[in-house]
Enzyme design. Structure first.
Site, PDB file in Angstrom:
ATOM      1  N   ARG A 223      -5.380  -2.247   0.088  1.00 24.65           N
ATOM      2  CA  ARG A 223      -5.056  -2.567   0.969  1.00 24.65           C
ATOM      3  C   ARG A 223      -4.907  -2.385   2.348  1.00 24.65           C
ATOM      4  NH1 ARG A 223      -4.504  -6.290  -2.373  1.00 24.65           N
ATOM      5  NH2 ARG A 223      -2.453  -7.276  -3.082  1.00 24.65           N
ATOM      6  N   GLU A 252      -3.918  -8.029   8.362  1.00 28.00           N
ATOM      7  CA  GLU A 252      -4.748  -9.317   7.992  1.00 28.00           C
ATOM      8  C   GLU A 252      -4.391 -11.427   8.660  1.00 28.00           C
ATOM      9  OE1 GLU A 252      -5.385  -9.308   3.957  1.00 28.00           O
ATOM     10  OE2 GLU A 252      -6.142  -7.044   4.177  1.00 28.00           O
ATOM     11  N   HIS A 270     -10.886  -9.891   2.923  1.00 26.25           N
ATOM     12  CA  HIS A 270     -10.041  -9.914   1.682  1.00 26.25           C
ATOM     13  C   HIS A 270     -10.375 -10.879   0.660  1.00 26.25           C
ATOM     14  CE1 HIS A 270      -5.624  -8.663   0.551  1.00 26.25           C
ATOM     15  NE2 HIS A 270      -6.568  -8.802  -0.874  1.00 26.25           N
TER      16      HIS A 270
HETATM   17  P1  NAP Z   1      -3.057  -0.799 -11.303  1.00 29.02           P
HETATM   18  O1  NAP Z   1      -3.938  -0.822 -12.520  1.00 29.02           O
HETATM   19  O2  NAP Z   1      -1.410  -0.285 -10.950  1.00 29.02           O
HETATM   20  O3  NAP Z   1      -3.259   0.728 -10.351  1.00 29.02           O
HETATM   21  C1  NAP Z   1      -2.460   1.249  -9.128  1.00 29.02           C
HETATM   22  C2  NAP Z   1      -3.083   2.447  -9.055  1.00 29.02           C
HETATM   23  O4  NAP Z   1      -2.427   3.105  -7.910  1.00 29.02           O
HETATM   24  C3  NAP Z   1      -3.253   3.841 -10.215  1.00 29.02           C
HETATM   25  O5  NAP Z   1      -4.470   4.646 -10.027  1.00 29.02           O
HETATM   26  C4  NAP Z   1      -1.868   4.754 -10.095  1.00 29.02           C
HETATM   27  O6  NAP Z   1      -2.125   5.856  -9.866  1.00 29.02           O
HETATM   28  C5  NAP Z   1      -1.602   4.361  -7.853  1.00 29.02           C
HETATM   29  N1  NAP Z   1      -0.804   4.453  -7.378  1.00 29.02           N
HETATM   30  C6  NAP Z   1       0.255   3.419  -7.148  1.00 29.02           C
HETATM   31  N2  NAP Z   1       1.353   4.197  -7.083  1.00 29.02           N
HETATM   32  C7  NAP Z   1       1.183   5.557  -5.866  1.00 29.02           C
HETATM   33  C8  NAP Z   1       1.526   6.781  -5.639  1.00 29.02           C
HETATM   34  N3  NAP Z   1       3.098   6.459  -5.013  1.00 29.02           N
HETATM   35  N4  NAP Z   1       0.849   7.019  -4.548  1.00 29.02           N
HETATM   36  C9  NAP Z   1      -0.237   6.971  -5.312  1.00 29.02           C
HETATM   37  N5  NAP Z   1      -0.543   6.547  -6.309  1.00 29.02           N
HETATM   38  C10 NAP Z   1      -0.669   5.825  -6.579  1.00 29.02           C
HETATM   39  O7  NAP Z   1      -3.025  -1.472 -10.489  1.00 29.02           O
HETATM   40  P2  NAP Z   1      -4.555  -2.311 -10.230  1.00 29.02           P
HETATM   41  O8  NAP Z   1      -4.965  -3.402 -11.300  1.00 29.02           O
HETATM   42  O9  NAP Z   1      -6.092  -0.829 -10.933  1.00 29.02           O
HETATM   43  O10 NAP Z   1      -4.817  -2.535  -8.800  1.00 29.02           O
HETATM   44  C11 NAP Z   1      -5.021  -1.502  -7.634  1.00 29.02           C
HETATM   45  C12 NAP Z   1      -4.370  -2.267  -6.047  1.00 29.02           C
HETATM   46  O11 NAP Z   1      -5.866  -3.268  -6.119  1.00 29.02           O
HETATM   47  C13 NAP Z   1      -3.293  -3.240  -6.649  1.00 29.02           C
HETATM   48  O12 NAP Z   1      -2.455  -3.022  -6.128  1.00 29.02           O
HETATM   49  C14 NAP Z   1      -3.892  -4.354  -5.121  1.00 29.02           C
HETATM   50  O13 NAP Z   1      -3.025  -3.811  -4.090  1.00 29.02           O
HETATM   51  C15 NAP Z   1      -5.426  -4.422  -5.078  1.00 29.02           C
HETATM   52  N6  NAP Z   1      -6.383  -5.038  -4.862  1.00 29.02           N
HETATM   53  C16 NAP Z   1      -7.115  -5.989  -3.931  1.00 29.02           C
HETATM   54  C17 NAP Z   1      -7.514  -6.705  -4.150  1.00 29.02           C
HETATM   55  C18 NAP Z   1      -8.388  -8.069  -3.106  1.00 29.02           C
HETATM   56  O14 NAP Z   1      -9.241  -8.349  -2.765  1.00 29.02           O
HETATM   57  N7  NAP Z   1      -8.897  -6.742  -2.012  1.00 29.02           N
HETATM   58  C19 NAP Z   1      -7.623  -8.089  -5.009  1.00 29.02           C
HETATM   59  C20 NAP Z   1      -6.622  -7.268  -6.514  1.00 29.02           C
HETATM   60  C21 NAP Z   1      -5.924  -6.216  -5.772  1.00 29.02           C
HETATM   61  P3  NAP Z   1      -1.143   6.971 -11.012  1.00 29.02           P
HETATM   62  O15 NAP Z   1      -2.272   6.936 -12.122  1.00 29.02           O
HETATM   63  O16 NAP Z   1      -0.974   8.081 -10.016  1.00 29.02           O
HETATM   64  O17 NAP Z   1      -0.111   6.187 -11.140  1.00 29.02           O
END
Ligand code: NAP
Length: 303
Positions: A223, A252, A270
């Site tokens: 993000r 965005e 995006h």
């Molecule tokens: P996920 O499995 O929930 O992973 C989230 C990650 O963020 C984990 O490594 C977690 O670390 C970390 N995190 C959460 N809160 C944090 C904090 N306060 N401080 C430090 N680290 C923190 O989610 P995912 O499915 O991998 O998706 C990750 C993100 O990608 C989504 O939330 C979304 O914003 C983004 N995304 C982008 C697109 C795009 O089109 N570009 C598409 C889909 C998703 P810990 O291991 O420390 O809990």
């Protein structure tokens, strides 16, 4: 009187054409109000005021994985369930991260433009690019997407490091860093994959950007809010940050004007999950969550 259940439609992504026919199943409402029990939204989420303007709301289905624009505390306090679309988009987002890494190093968009502009024939070969392989790759956030990026990055990396709040209990074989600045100082390419929202706002701070340095590359598919965008842009302009590949931005669809003239950045609007296959899978999962809610069954993917 329609027999279709009312659904508050907040989704603002025209790219979700696979949800175009949702009106066949639901009586779509575009304003919150009494009698509406479920809402459908996307990256724009739902705020507390909208929830409160729908006093009977019990469920919000998000057709995205990130819920940084949902007031989750307010939803919990009101007993409103929220679902998202994890896992089905992981591969696409990880693919794009690797694509960005290769595109930045090998300057693929600039090379393509060079051919199209007829410069190859007139001016000969363009300036040399950089190697994409054999670099230390750091992943900020080893969640579902971060892990999928690491799996894909292995053949390209000399070594992989990661930051998360705690080392992964199961062990990863990757080098753990307990601080984003330390990860950035070690990394030659750093890929941002943490969740967005207030808790991670500015996690990629000025200090992280400085630590990555003039030879470093920043890739962000998470993000825009996670990166101090002003500091990143200034560092890219001054050469204090080597290069960047960005799929997400702070405001965005507005992209800082200073980035548009830089040839050390690759800019994507995006598109992390924006393939026909994955958008269909996200739509299917969203509709399945809504169907489960209206059938009184357990939700498939509550957050
Ligand atoms: P996920 O499995 O929930 O992973 C989230 C990650 O963020 C984990 O490594 C977690 O670390 C970390 N995190 C959460 N809160 C944090 C904090 N306060 N401080 C430090 N680290 C923190 O989610 P995912 O499915 O991998 O998706 C990750 C993100 O990608 C989504 O939330 C979304 O914003 C983004 N995304 C982008 C697109 C795009 O089109 N570009 C598409 C889909 C998703 P810990 O291991 O420390 O809990």
């Amino acid at each position: 009187m329609s027999t279709k259940p009312p659904l508050l439609m907040l989704l603002n992504q025209p790219a979700f054409s696979c949800l175009d026919h949702i009106g066949a199943h639901y009586d779509l409402r575009h304003e919150p109000g009494p009698g509406i029990t479920a809402a459908l939204s996307g990256g724009n989420g739902i705020d507390a005021a909208t929830m409160d303007a729908a006093p009977d709301l019990k469920m919000v289905a998000l057709a995205v994985v990130g819920y940084d624009r949902v007031d989750v505390d307010h939803a919990r306090a009101r007993g409103i369930a929220v679902t998202n679309t994890p896992d089905v988009l992981t591969d696409d987002v990880a693919d794009l991260a690797i694509g960005l890494m290769l595109s930045v190093a090998r300057r693929l968009p600039a090379q393509d433009l060079y051919v199209r502009q007829g410069r190859w024939a007139k001016e000969g070969s363009p300036p040399l690019a950089r190697r994409a392989s054999g670099r230390r790759i750091g992943i900020l956030g080893l969640g579902r997407i971060g892990q999928a990026i690491a799996d894909r990055a292995r053949p390209f990396a000399s070594e992989i490091g990661y930051f998360s709040r705690h080392p992964r209990a199961e062990g990863t074989g990757y080098r753990y860093f307990d601080d984003p600045v330390a990860l950035a100082a070690w990394s030659e390419t750093m890929i941002v994959a943490v969740s967005g929202g207030a808790p991670t706002a500015g996690l990629v701070s000025r200090a992280v950007i400085e630590a990555l340095g003039p030879d470093g590359t920043l890739i962000n598919i998470a993000r825009g809010s996670v990166v101090d965008e002003d500091a990143m842009v200034a560092a890219l302009v001054d050469g204090r940050l080597g290069a960047a590949g960005l799929d997400v931005f702070a405001d965005e669809p507005n992209v800082p004007a200073a980035l548009l003239g830089l040839d050390n950045v690759v800019l994507i609007p995006h598109q992390g999950s924006a393939t026909r296959e994955t958008r269909q899978a996200m739509a299917d999962l969203t509709l399945a969550n809504l169907a489960a809610f209206f059938a009184g069954k357990p939700l498939l993917t509550p957050i």
